[in-house]
Design a protein around this motif. Structure first.
Motif, PDB file in Angstrom:
ATOM      1  N   ASP A 195     -24.914  15.919  -6.045  1.00 33.98           N
ATOM      2  CA  ASP A 195     -24.303  16.213  -7.351  1.00 33.98           C
ATOM      3  C   ASP A 195     -23.061  17.085  -7.191  1.00 33.98           C
ATOM      4  O   ASP A 195     -22.099  16.953  -7.951  1.00 33.98           O
ATOM      5  CB  ASP A 195     -25.318  16.922  -8.248  1.00 33.98           C
ATOM      6  CG  ASP A 195     -26.407  15.984  -8.743  1.00 33.98           C
ATOM      7  OD1 ASP A 195     -27.450  16.478  -9.202  1.00 33.98           O
ATOM      8  OD2 ASP A 195     -26.212  14.747  -8.673  1.00 33.98           O
ATOM      9  N   SER A 196     -23.062  17.957  -6.209  1.00 37.37           N
ATOM     10  CA  SER A 196     -21.966  18.909  -6.034  1.00 37.37           C
ATOM     11  C   SER A 196     -20.657  18.249  -5.621  1.00 37.37           C
ATOM     12  O   SER A 196     -19.589  18.866  -5.751  1.00 37.37           O
ATOM     13  CB  SER A 196     -22.342  19.976  -5.000  1.00 37.37           C
ATOM     14  OG  SER A 196     -22.654  19.374  -3.761  1.00 37.37           O
TER      15      SER A 196
ATOM     16  N   LYS B 180     -20.032  14.667  -6.352  1.00 38.69           N
ATOM     17  CA  LYS B 180     -19.796  13.435  -7.121  1.00 38.69           C
ATOM     18  C   LYS B 180     -18.470  13.496  -7.842  1.00 38.69           C
ATOM     19  O   LYS B 180     -18.122  14.501  -8.457  1.00 38.69           O
ATOM     20  CB  LYS B 180     -20.920  13.217  -8.136  1.00 38.69           C
ATOM     21  CG  LYS B 180     -22.163  12.588  -7.561  1.00 38.69           C
ATOM     22  CD  LYS B 180     -23.215  12.388  -8.635  1.00 38.69           C
ATOM     23  CE  LYS B 180     -24.497  11.811  -8.039  1.00 38.69           C
ATOM     24  NZ  LYS B 180     -25.573  11.711  -9.051  1.00 38.69           N
TER      25      LYS B 180
ATOM     26  N   ASN C  19     -24.556   6.964  -2.099  1.00 45.40           N
ATOM     27  CA  ASN C  19     -25.253   8.019  -2.826  1.00 45.40           C
ATOM     28  C   ASN C  19     -24.593   9.339  -2.501  1.00 45.40           C
ATOM     29  O   ASN C  19     -24.199   9.569  -1.341  1.00 45.40           O
ATOM     30  CB  ASN C  19     -26.728   8.041  -2.432  1.00 45.40           C
ATOM     31  CG  ASN C  19     -27.535   9.005  -3.263  1.00 45.40           C
ATOM     32  OD1 ASN C  19     -27.575  10.196  -2.983  1.00 45.40           O
ATOM     33  ND2 ASN C  19     -28.170   8.506  -4.301  1.00 45.40           N
ATOM     34  N   TYR C  20     -24.456  10.209  -3.515  1.00 39.87           N
ATOM     35  CA  TYR C  20     -23.760  11.475  -3.337  1.00 39.87           C
ATOM     36  C   TYR C  20     -24.578  12.650  -3.859  1.00 39.87           C
ATOM     37  O   TYR C  20     -25.316  12.512  -4.844  1.00 39.87           O
ATOM     38  CB  TYR C  20     -22.423  11.457  -4.081  1.00 39.87           C
ATOM     39  CG  TYR C  20     -21.453  10.427  -3.583  1.00 39.87           C
ATOM     40  CD1 TYR C  20     -21.414   9.147  -4.130  1.00 39.87           C
ATOM     41  CD2 TYR C  20     -20.566  10.722  -2.544  1.00 39.87           C
ATOM     42  CE1 TYR C  20     -20.531   8.186  -3.666  1.00 39.87           C
ATOM     43  CE2 TYR C  20     -19.674   9.768  -2.078  1.00 39.87           C
ATOM     44  CZ  TYR C  20     -19.669   8.499  -2.642  1.00 39.87           C
ATOM     45  OH  TYR C  20     -18.788   7.563  -2.175  1.00 39.87           O
TER      46      TYR C  20
END
Length: 120
Positions: free
Chosen positions: A61-62, A64, A58-59
Motif C-alpha cells: 500500500d505504501s 501503490k 501486486n504492490y
C-alpha cells in the motif's frame, strides 16, 4: 540456482525518480514470480512488489501509484520504477526470484541489495 544482481540505486531528492534493475542468470524449477523487498535501518524487511510470470502485479500500500514493477523476459531482467520518492522510501532494496502459490508470494533466491537514499 538463480543468481541475481541489482543495480540502479543511489541518492535522490524527495519527489525524484529512480529505476532499479535486477539481472537474473541460471534457472529455478519452482520460480514463477519475481519481487522486490526493502529493509530500512532498524526495520524488518518488507515486500514492496512482485510480478508473476503471467504479468499480474501486486504492490505494498505504501508504494501503490508511485512504483511500477515489470519484467523483460528477453533480457531476464526485472525492474522497479520508483517515482515521487519520499524520505521514508530510504532502504536497501533486494531483488528476488520466488514462487507464487495460493495467493501469496514466497521469495526463494536473493540478490545482494542496492541502497536507495531519498533526501528531504
Amino acid at each position: 540456482q538463480v543468481h541475481l544482481v541489482e543495480s540502479g540505486g543511489g541518492l535522490v531528492q524527495a519527489g525524484g525518480s529512480l529505476t532499479l534493475s535486477c539481472a537474473a542468470s541460471g534457472s529455478g524449477f519452482s520460480i514463477n514470480a519475481w519481487g522486490w523487498y526493502r529493509q530500512a535501518p532498524g526495520e524488518q524487511r518488507e515486500l514492496v512488489a512482485y510480478v508473476r510470470t503471467g504479468g499480474s502485479t501486486n504492490y505494498a500500500d505504501s508504494v501503490k501509484g508511485r512504483f511500477t514493477i515489470s519484467r523483460d523476459n528477453a533480457k531476464n531482467t526485472v525492474y522497479l520504477q520508483m517515482n515521487s520518492l519520499k524520505p521514508e522510501d530510504t532502504a536497501v532494496y533486494y531483488c528476488n526470484a520466488g514462487r507464487y502459490s495460493n495467493g501469496a508470494y514466497f521469495p526463494l533466491s536473493w540478490g545482494q541489495g542496492t541502497q536507495v537514499t531519498v533526501s528531504s
